[in-house]
Design a protein around this motif. Sequence first.
Motif, PDB file in Angstrom:
ATOM      1  N   GLY A  36       0.961  -1.309   0.054  1.00 43.14           N
ATOM      2  CA  GLY A  36       0.023   0.011  -0.063  1.00 43.14           C
ATOM      3  C   GLY A  36       0.841   1.282  -0.049  1.00 43.14           C
ATOM      4  O   GLY A  36       2.181   1.239   0.098  1.00 43.14           O
ATOM      5  N   CYS A  37       0.157   2.281  -0.173  1.00 45.10           N
ATOM      6  CA  CYS A  37       1.039   3.630  -0.289  1.00 45.10           C
ATOM      7  C   CYS A  37      -0.085   4.874  -0.261  1.00 45.10           C
ATOM      8  O   CYS A  37      -1.312   4.623  -0.482  1.00 45.10           O
ATOM      9  CB  CYS A  37       1.938   3.741  -1.607  1.00 45.10           C
ATOM     10  SG  CYS A  37       0.879   3.814  -3.127  1.00 45.10           S
ATOM     11  N   ALA A  38       0.386   5.957   0.375  1.00 45.13           N
ATOM     12  CA  ALA A  38      -0.427   7.386   0.362  1.00 45.13           C
ATOM     13  C   ALA A  38       0.627   8.150   0.423  1.00 45.13           C
ATOM     14  O   ALA A  38       1.629   8.307   0.989  1.00 45.13           O
ATOM     15  CB  ALA A  38      -1.140   7.194   1.461  1.00 45.13           C
ATOM     16  N   GLY A  39       0.094   9.277  -0.405  1.00 47.71           N
ATOM     17  CA  GLY A  39       1.216  10.431  -0.439  1.00 47.71           C
ATOM     18  C   GLY A  39       0.324  11.746  -0.341  1.00 47.71           C
ATOM     19  O   GLY A  39      -0.806  11.851  -0.439  1.00 47.71           O
ATOM     20  N   ALA A  40       1.027  13.077  -0.420  1.00 49.26           N
ATOM     21  CA  ALA A  40       0.544  14.028  -0.231  1.00 49.26           C
ATOM     22  C   ALA A  40       1.505  15.277  -0.947  1.00 49.26           C
ATOM     23  O   ALA A  40       2.569  15.188  -0.629  1.00 49.26           O
ATOM     24  CB  ALA A  40       0.387  14.691   1.282  1.00 49.26           C
ATOM     25  N   ARG A  41       0.772  16.162  -1.771  1.00 51.96           N
ATOM     26  CA  ARG A  41       1.437  17.103  -2.054  1.00 51.96           C
ATOM     27  C   ARG A  41       1.340  18.461  -1.371  1.00 51.96           C
ATOM     28  O   ARG A  41       0.231  18.968  -1.002  1.00 51.96           O
ATOM     29  CB  ARG A  41       1.016  17.305  -3.632  1.00 51.96           C
ATOM     30  CG  ARG A  41       1.881  17.755  -4.737  1.00 51.96           C
ATOM     31  CD  ARG A  41       1.248  17.613  -6.146  1.00 51.96           C
ATOM     32  NE  ARG A  41       2.081  16.384  -6.788  1.00 51.96           N
ATOM     33  CZ  ARG A  41       1.135  15.433  -7.110  1.00 51.96           C
ATOM     34  NH1 ARG A  41      -0.247  15.298  -6.776  1.00 51.96           N
ATOM     35  NH2 ARG A  41       1.613  14.480  -7.608  1.00 51.96           N
ATOM     36  N   PHE A  42       2.511  19.126  -0.927  1.00 51.06           N
ATOM     37  CA  PHE A  42       2.080  20.252  -0.005  1.00 51.06           C
ATOM     38  C   PHE A  42       2.126  21.508  -0.679  1.00 51.06           C
ATOM     39  O   PHE A  42       2.857  22.088  -1.584  1.00 51.06           O
ATOM     40  CB  PHE A  42       3.314  20.178   0.795  1.00 51.06           C
ATOM     41  CG  PHE A  42       3.702  19.161   1.732  1.00 51.06           C
ATOM     42  CD1 PHE A  42       2.636  18.491   2.208  1.00 51.06           C
ATOM     43  CD2 PHE A  42       5.060  18.715   2.130  1.00 51.06           C
ATOM     44  CE1 PHE A  42       2.817  17.468   3.214  1.00 51.06           C
ATOM     45  CE2 PHE A  42       5.194  17.692   2.770  1.00 51.06           C
ATOM     46  CZ  PHE A  42       4.152  17.216   3.383  1.00 51.06           C
ATOM     47  N   LEU A  43       0.959  22.246  -0.618  1.00 50.93           N
ATOM     48  CA  LEU A  43       0.690  23.511  -1.256  1.00 50.93           C
ATOM     49  C   LEU A  43       0.460  24.536  -0.203  1.00 50.93           C
ATOM     50  O   LEU A  43      -0.635  25.222  -0.347  1.00 50.93           O
ATOM     51  CB  LEU A  43      -0.782  23.121  -2.312  1.00 50.93           C
ATOM     52  CG  LEU A  43      -0.578  22.010  -3.195  1.00 50.93           C
ATOM     53  CD1 LEU A  43      -1.883  21.750  -3.902  1.00 50.93           C
ATOM     54  CD2 LEU A  43       0.440  22.332  -4.203  1.00 50.93           C
ATOM     55  N   GLY A  44       1.582  24.832   0.204  1.00 52.02           N
ATOM     56  CA  GLY A  44       1.367  25.877   1.206  1.00 52.02           C
ATOM     57  C   GLY A  44       0.533  25.532   2.597  1.00 52.02           C
ATOM     58  O   GLY A  44       0.871  24.369   2.991  1.00 52.02           O
ATOM     59  N   ASN A  45      -0.525  25.988   2.993  1.00 52.70           N
ATOM     60  CA  ASN A  45      -1.128  25.315   4.161  1.00 52.70           C
ATOM     61  C   ASN A  45      -2.312  24.468   3.717  1.00 52.70           C
ATOM     62  O   ASN A  45      -3.207  24.030   4.585  1.00 52.70           O
ATOM     63  CB  ASN A  45      -1.885  26.583   5.104  1.00 52.70           C
ATOM     64  CG  ASN A  45      -3.038  27.139   4.385  1.00 52.70           C
ATOM     65  OD1 ASN A  45      -3.229  27.219   3.242  1.00 52.70           O
ATOM     66  ND2 ASN A  45      -3.927  28.115   5.175  1.00 52.70           N
ATOM     67  N   VAL A  46      -2.307  24.054   2.508  1.00 50.54           N
ATOM     68  CA  VAL A  46      -3.274  22.893   1.968  1.00 50.54           C
ATOM     69  C   VAL A  46      -2.380  21.746   1.409  1.00 50.54           C
ATOM     70  O   VAL A  46      -1.261  22.062   0.778  1.00 50.54           O
ATOM     71  CB  VAL A  46      -4.203  23.515   0.765  1.00 50.54           C
ATOM     72  CG1 VAL A  46      -4.949  22.425   0.196  1.00 50.54           C
ATOM     73  CG2 VAL A  46      -4.994  24.539   1.522  1.00 50.54           C
ATOM     74  N   ALA A  47      -2.739  20.504   1.362  1.00 50.89           N
ATOM     75  CA  ALA A  47      -2.128  19.486   0.925  1.00 50.89           C
ATOM     76  C   ALA A  47      -3.101  18.774   0.130  1.00 50.89           C
ATOM     77  O   ALA A  47      -4.260  18.643   0.556  1.00 50.89           O
ATOM     78  CB  ALA A  47      -1.434  18.728   1.845  1.00 50.89           C
TER      79      ALA A  47
END
Length: 174
Positions: free
Chosen positions: A85-96
């Motif tokens: 399994g996997c999960a990721g997040a792209r950081f866009l300032g104070n939103v991901a």
Amino acid sequence: MPGCERRVGQGSEGDGVLLAFDPDGGCGALDDAAERARVHRPSLPSLRSVREDEVDRALTDEPFDDLVEPSGVLLVASDGGQAVGCAGARFLGNVAELTKVFVSPTRRGTGLGAALLRAVEAACREQGVAVLRLDTRAALAEACALYERSGFERVAPFNADPYADRWYRKVLEP
């Protein structure tokens, strides 16, 4: 696998160990891997054979080379050296943006997806992210149910993704 591995959690009843990877091999950067994960490009099991042109198109349409600090995070769940399994997040300032959420069919229903989400949320909090959002499709009913059980709320569309028909967000408590 190259690099240093740190265990940061596990699925229910010990199924699936959640790992974070540092492709440079230095463990110092992973003192708290749930919050400071860096990864190499994981090799995930496939449900059918995939043509090379399909892989190239997917990598172009859905890049993930930015899912490393400081621009993002990608966590991989592994069991016995096999990615499950996997999960990721792209950081866009104070939103991901939550992305690349996948649990192997043999591990679904074990709590592994929820464990991955919690670890991504921890990484987002460390980066000062206040809101985690995602887009998906209603046809992915089990995934939608997981997001809703995990505290995500449906919201108005925030992008024009032609494949999405549902949008979610979760306000992350500090």
